[in-house]
Design an enzyme around this catalytic site. Structure first.
Site, mmCIF file in Angstrom:
data_model
loop_
_atom_site.group_PDB
_atom_site.id
_atom_site.type_symbol
_atom_site.label_atom_id
_atom_site.label_comp_id
_atom_site.label_asym_id
_atom_site.label_seq_id
_atom_site.Cartn_x
_atom_site.Cartn_y
_atom_site.Cartn_z
ATOM 1 N N TYR A 33 -0.097 -22.008 -51.731
ATOM 2 C CA TYR A 33 -0.327 -23.453 -51.670
ATOM 3 C C TYR A 33 -1.797 -23.774 -51.588
ATOM 4 C CZ TYR A 33 -1.221 -23.454 -46.566
ATOM 5 O OH TYR A 33 -1.756 -23.263 -45.323
ATOM 6 N N ARG A 52 -9.495 -20.903 -55.890
ATOM 7 C CA ARG A 52 -8.781 -20.087 -54.893
ATOM 8 C C ARG A 52 -7.296 -19.981 -55.241
ATOM 9 N NH1 ARG A 52 -9.269 -21.841 -48.796
ATOM 10 N NH2 ARG A 52 -7.817 -23.435 -49.510
ATOM 11 N N ARG A 101 19.640 -13.955 -55.165
ATOM 12 C CA ARG A 101 18.667 -13.432 -54.207
ATOM 13 C C ARG A 101 18.428 -11.957 -54.461
ATOM 14 N NH1 ARG A 101 18.884 -10.858 -49.008
ATOM 15 N NH2 ARG A 101 17.015 -11.336 -47.781
ATOM 16 N N LYS A 151 -3.498 -17.506 -49.823
ATOM 17 C CA LYS A 151 -3.004 -18.693 -49.117
ATOM 18 C C LYS A 151 -1.504 -18.851 -49.354
ATOM 19 C CE LYS A 151 -4.567 -23.444 -48.177
ATOM 20 N NZ LYS A 151 -4.569 -23.340 -46.728
ATOM 21 N N GLU A 183 -9.721 -16.430 -37.004
ATOM 22 C CA GLU A 183 -9.911 -17.827 -37.418
ATOM 23 C C GLU A 183 -8.976 -18.695 -36.606
ATOM 24 O OE1 GLU A 183 -8.638 -18.285 -41.577
ATOM 25 O OE2 GLU A 183 -7.161 -16.715 -41.270
ATOM 26 N N LEU A 207 -8.754 -16.495 -44.234
ATOM 27 C CA LEU A 207 -8.749 -17.262 -45.479
ATOM 28 C C LEU A 207 -10.189 -17.674 -45.792
ATOM 29 C CD1 LEU A 207 -6.787 -18.503 -47.617
ATOM 30 C CD2 LEU A 207 -7.166 -20.663 -46.417
HETATM 31 N N1 PDD Z 1 -5.334 -24.826 -43.946
HETATM 32 N N2 PDD Z 1 -7.781 -20.622 -42.438
HETATM 33 C C1 PDD Z 1 -6.475 -20.900 -42.499
HETATM 34 C C2 PDD Z 1 -5.516 -19.941 -41.895
HETATM 35 C C3 PDD Z 1 -6.017 -22.078 -43.115
HETATM 36 O O1 PDD Z 1 -4.694 -22.342 -43.178
HETATM 37 C C4 PDD Z 1 -6.963 -22.994 -43.653
HETATM 38 C C5 PDD Z 1 -6.546 -24.257 -44.336
HETATM 39 C C6 PDD Z 1 -8.331 -22.668 -43.552
HETATM 40 C C7 PDD Z 1 -9.421 -23.559 -44.120
HETATM 41 O O2 PDD Z 1 -9.422 -23.534 -45.506
HETATM 42 P P1 PDD Z 1 -9.938 -24.803 -46.350
HETATM 43 O O3 PDD Z 1 -11.283 -25.126 -45.839
HETATM 44 O O4 PDD Z 1 -9.967 -24.320 -47.744
HETATM 45 O O5 PDD Z 1 -8.956 -25.935 -46.115
HETATM 46 C C8 PDD Z 1 -8.700 -21.470 -42.952
HETATM 47 C C9 PDD Z 1 -4.817 -25.991 -44.635
HETATM 48 C C10 PDD Z 1 -5.702 -27.198 -44.513
HETATM 49 C C11 PDD Z 1 -3.386 -26.255 -44.194
HETATM 50 O O6 PDD Z 1 -2.665 -25.281 -44.078
HETATM 51 O O7 PDD Z 1 -2.990 -27.415 -44.024
#
Ligand code: PDD
Length: 287
Positions: A33, A52, A101, A151, A183, A207
């Site tokens: 996503y 990405r 499945r 992601k 993170e 990420l």
């Molecule tokens: N999340 N690390 C993780 C685990 C994340 O899920 C996200 C983003 C980030 C930051 O990435 P970016 O700057 O590209 O948004 C870092 C999104 C916003 C979400 O899951 O809603």
């Protein structure tokens, strides 16, 4: 009024959107996503998110359902028809459904991937109360899989971390592996010490945040010193400031970690300044 959403080539009312119960995103979390924020009706950091996305797809041998020009057109159409001024576009690609499945990936020639997009309207997103007060976080052991650079929609553990934070009267969790912060549960984590911005280096452990890349670039352009290395919770608790970045929070101060106040317990000067620069600069390049 119901939203218009996008499902596999069609724009439909959200209540009419349908996905197979055999979709691998639903059965196996076999999907990726992206979340792109919208400010003033325009997309922030769209190119970074689409690059990405292509990387996430290729790491998982998943076919891109449409090309990136088409993807931009879909984002723009949804922002337009749903009249989003400030908010976000959520995009999900899964390996589709082969009508049953099976752990084994289906043949991509016979099973097209599923593409879904929807918008979320968030008026005044840049003026959130949390951006003024900062947030409190707890530390939690990082129990996610070790390809956090992709992601994927496997968000159960991050959801559990948010619930643990909520139960502790906090707004988020910082994840810790081998004694070092990886993170935040849905954002990248930073500390500031003696004017230096410290954040974990890019690897499969985290990420590669699109907001992170932009914020670090702006920080360096503003002659701030950036150190990309990991840090402990103890070091964070003794820092002058802490903050997180993501597409939904931009730059958000962290004022307490595991009950220990950071600095004087109020957002310092670096995080609010970076937030201002980020918002200003990214509005300029929004499309
Ligand atoms: N999340 N690390 C993780 C685990 C994340 O899920 C996200 C983003 C980030 C930051 O990435 P970016 O700057 O590209 O948004 C870092 C999104 C916003 C979400 O899951 O809603």
């Amino acid at each position: 009024m119901s939203r218009t959403v996008y499902v596999n080539g069609e724009y439909v009312a959200e209540e009419d959107a349908k996905i197979s119960i055999f979709d691998r995103g639903f059965l196996m979390a076999d999907g990726v996503y992206e979340v792109t924020s919208v400010l003033g009706g325009k997309l922030i950091d769209f190119e970074g998110h689409s690059v990405r996305l292509q990387r996430s797809l290729s790491e998982l041998d998943m076919a891109a359902p449409v090309d990136m020009d088409e993807l931009l057109a879909i984002h723009r159409e949804l922002v337009k028809v749903n009249e989003i001024d400030d908010g976000l576009v959520y995009l999900q690609v899964t390996r589709g459904s082969d009508g049953d499945r099976d752990f084994v990936f289906p043949d991509p020639e016979k099973t097209p991937s599923t593409l879904v997009l929807f918008t979320q309207n968030k008026p005044g997103i840049t003026e959130s109360p949390a951006s003024k007060t900062g947030i409190k976080v707890i530390s939690v052991e990082d129990q996610r899989w070790t390809r956090r650079d992709i992601k994927t929609v496997q968000l159960l553990y991050p959801s559990m971390c948010k619930m643990m934070a909520k139960a502790a009267g906090c707004q988020d969790a910082w994840l810790v592996e081998d004694g070092k912060v990886t993170e935040g549960s849905s954002n990248n984590a930073y500390i500031v010490k003696d004017g230096k911005i410290i954040t974990r280096e890019i690897s499969n452990d985290i990420l590669n945040g699109i907001t992170r890349a932009a914020v670090l670039r702006f920080a360096r352009e503003a002659q701030m010193i950036v150190e990309e290395r990991s840090f402990t919770i103890e070091e964070a608790q003794q820092a002058d400031e802490a903050f997180v970045t993501s597409a939904t929070t931009f730059v958000l101060p962290v004022v307490e970690i595991d009950g220990a106040q950071i600095g004087d317990g109020k957002p310092g000067s670096v995080a609010p300044r970076l937030r201002e620069i980020y918002l200003e600069e990214s509005r300029k390049t929004a499309i």
